[in-house]
Write an enzyme that holds these catalytic residues in place. Structure first.
Site, PDB file in Angstrom:
ATOM      1  N   CYS A 196       1.416  11.750  -0.171  1.00 29.61           N
ATOM      2  CA  CYS A 196       2.767  11.652   0.395  1.00 29.61           C
ATOM      3  C   CYS A 196       3.820  12.017  -0.670  1.00 29.61           C
ATOM      4  CB  CYS A 196       3.004  10.262   0.982  1.00 29.61           C
ATOM      5  SG  CYS A 196       4.397  10.201   2.151  1.00 29.61           S
ATOM      6  N   ASP A 242       5.338   1.317   0.930  1.00 29.08           N
ATOM      7  CA  ASP A 242       6.400   0.954   1.869  1.00 29.08           C
ATOM      8  C   ASP A 242       6.574  -0.553   1.945  1.00 29.08           C
ATOM      9  OD1 ASP A 242       5.383   3.735   2.850  1.00 29.08           O
ATOM     10  OD2 ASP A 242       7.415   3.445   3.600  1.00 29.08           O
TER      11      ASP A 242
HETATM   12  C1  RUB Z   1       6.746   7.618   2.844  1.00 27.16           C
HETATM   13  C2  RUB Z   1       5.715   6.921   2.023  1.00 27.16           C
HETATM   14  C3  RUB Z   1       6.038   6.721   0.563  1.00 27.16           C
HETATM   15  C4  RUB Z   1       6.732   5.354   0.380  1.00 27.16           C
HETATM   16  C5  RUB Z   1       7.294   5.172  -1.023  1.00 27.16           C
HETATM   17  O1  RUB Z   1       6.419   7.645   4.214  1.00 27.16           O
HETATM   18  O2  RUB Z   1       4.705   6.467   2.500  1.00 27.16           O
HETATM   19  O3  RUB Z   1       4.873   6.712  -0.208  1.00 27.16           O
HETATM   20  O4  RUB Z   1       7.791   5.212   1.296  1.00 27.16           O
HETATM   21  O5  RUB Z   1       8.334   6.103  -1.250  1.00 27.16           O
HETATM   22  P1  RUB Z   1       7.422   8.419   5.239  1.00 27.16           P
HETATM   23  P2  RUB Z   1       9.487   5.780  -2.334  1.00 27.16           P
HETATM   24  O6  RUB Z   1       7.506   9.827   4.781  1.00 27.16           O
HETATM   25  O7  RUB Z   1       6.770   8.245   6.578  1.00 27.16           O
HETATM   26  O8  RUB Z   1       8.756   7.704   5.162  1.00 27.16           O
HETATM   27  O9  RUB Z   1       8.781   5.519  -3.615  1.00 27.16           O
HETATM   28  O10 RUB Z   1      10.338   7.023  -2.384  1.00 27.16           O
HETATM   29  O11 RUB Z   1      10.238   4.582  -1.863  1.00 27.16           O
END
Ligand code: RUB
Length: 320
Positions: A131, A200
């Site tokens: 991701c 998340d």
């Molecule tokens: C995003 C996702 C990321 C976390 C952490 O999922 O799973 O790994 O949100 O991101 P989506 P961050 O694309 O469905 O929102 O470290 O930027 O908070």
């Protein structure tokens, strides 16, 4: 009493979060906090009660967009708990100041955890990502700033391909990137020194809730002996899980999986599209936060310190 007025700016941000124009747990939290600030500034409320009702309604609208990233309710709680005063002007000023403080802390936390995470990476290491996580990338940025050479194997991350965002960012930093389809991850784990992902939500038992596919990657990495590092500022800790609640996994539209023409060709089958999954703590080596790094099983101690044991309703709940 009429429904409290929500400004178009709040509605637009809520729609953007739901549609994933704004995505990633930290970015969602940041945008939601800023939207409450805009609501406060644009409010035409005549009384403090009316103003408070508007802020609560705006928070509810933002909260209902996506259920899994706890950074969203944590951000809203932070901003609404900062609302104080006896007049509309005082309430407005307190919200605006709290939003500024929230953003400052968010940036600071990401920076601090990046340095802590970077210390786990050695010169010449290859990471595998899944991701797109700004917290995870902060660790890479700090490692690069420390003069380390880092390479990356970037999983595409179906169905929304957030791996492309990660690949672009890493290339901007001159990191050599190999982009692979998700199904190739196990093969390429042989070349990886770390799996580095974001989160998340983190549950009290140390389970990591992150993009669908994280748990399978973690199980494979453990089998190959590749350490799994989760970069997650404390805004991702889920206070509700201390009182036994579980984290809701968002199910998204099937059109993210099948285009209309494909849908017709495939015919009458059910399509499921969970956006996140749960990685049990035994597959995670370290959770890196701005407060230090923790084995997942001990994250509950930090959660108790930050949130206490009890949760008594939310500041955006309707009151009589
Ligand atoms: C995003 C996702 C990321 C976390 C952490 O999922 O799973 O790994 O949100 O991101 P989506 P961050 O694309 O469905 O929102 O470290 O930027 O908070």
């Amino acid at each position: 009493m009429n429904d409290p007025a929500i400004t178009p700016a709040v509605t637009a941000v809520a729609d953007d979060i739901a549609e994933m124009e704004i995505r990633g747990a930290a970015a969602i939290a940041d945008a939601a906090a800023a939207a409450i600030g805009e609501q406060a500034q644009a409010s035409e409320a005549d009384t403090p009660e009316e103003f408070r009702a508007e802020i609560r309604a705006a928070a509810r609208r933002l909260h209902e967009t996506r259920p899994t990233a706890v950074s969203l309710p944590n951000a809203l709680r932070y901003v609404l708990q900062g609302m104080e005063g006896n007049t509309v002007a005082e309430l407005r000023d307190s919200i605006v100041a709290t939003v500024v403080e929230f953003r400052r802390e968010l940036d600071q936390a990401q920076d601090n955890l990046g340095q802590i995470g970077a210390n786990r990476l050695r010169d010449g290491d290859t990471i595998m990502t899944h991701c797109h996580s700004t917290d995870a990338l902060s660790c890479v940025r700090h490692a690069l700033n420390d003069g380390k050479d880092i390479s990356a194997i970037v999983k595409e991350t179906r169905p929304r391909k957030q791996g492309h965002i990660t690949a672009r960012q890493l290339r901007d930093w001159d990191v050599p990137v190999t982009l692979i389809v998700d199904n190739a991850a196990r093969r390429y784990l042989n070349d990886a020194d770390h799996v580095l992902v974001g989160a998340d939500s983190i549950a009290a038992d140390g389970s990591v809730i992150n993009k669908i596919g994280t748990s399978g990657l973690a199980v494979n990495a453990r089998e190959r002996g590749v350490p799994i590092m989760v970069a997650a500022q404390t805004l991702k800790l889920h206070p509700g899980t201390m009182t036994g609640h579980t984290v809701e996994i968002e199910m998204r539209d099937e059109r993210e999986v099948l285009a209309d023409a494909e849908r017709e060709a495939v015919g009458d089958v059910r399509v499921e599209n969970p956006a996140f999954d749960v990685t049990p703590p035994r597959y995670v080596d370290a959770i890196v936060t701005e407060r230090g790094q923790f084995p997942p099983e001990s994250i509950v101690t930090l959660m108790r310190e930050l949130f206490g044991d009890q949760q008594n309703g939310e500041p955006w709940d309707e009151r009589s």
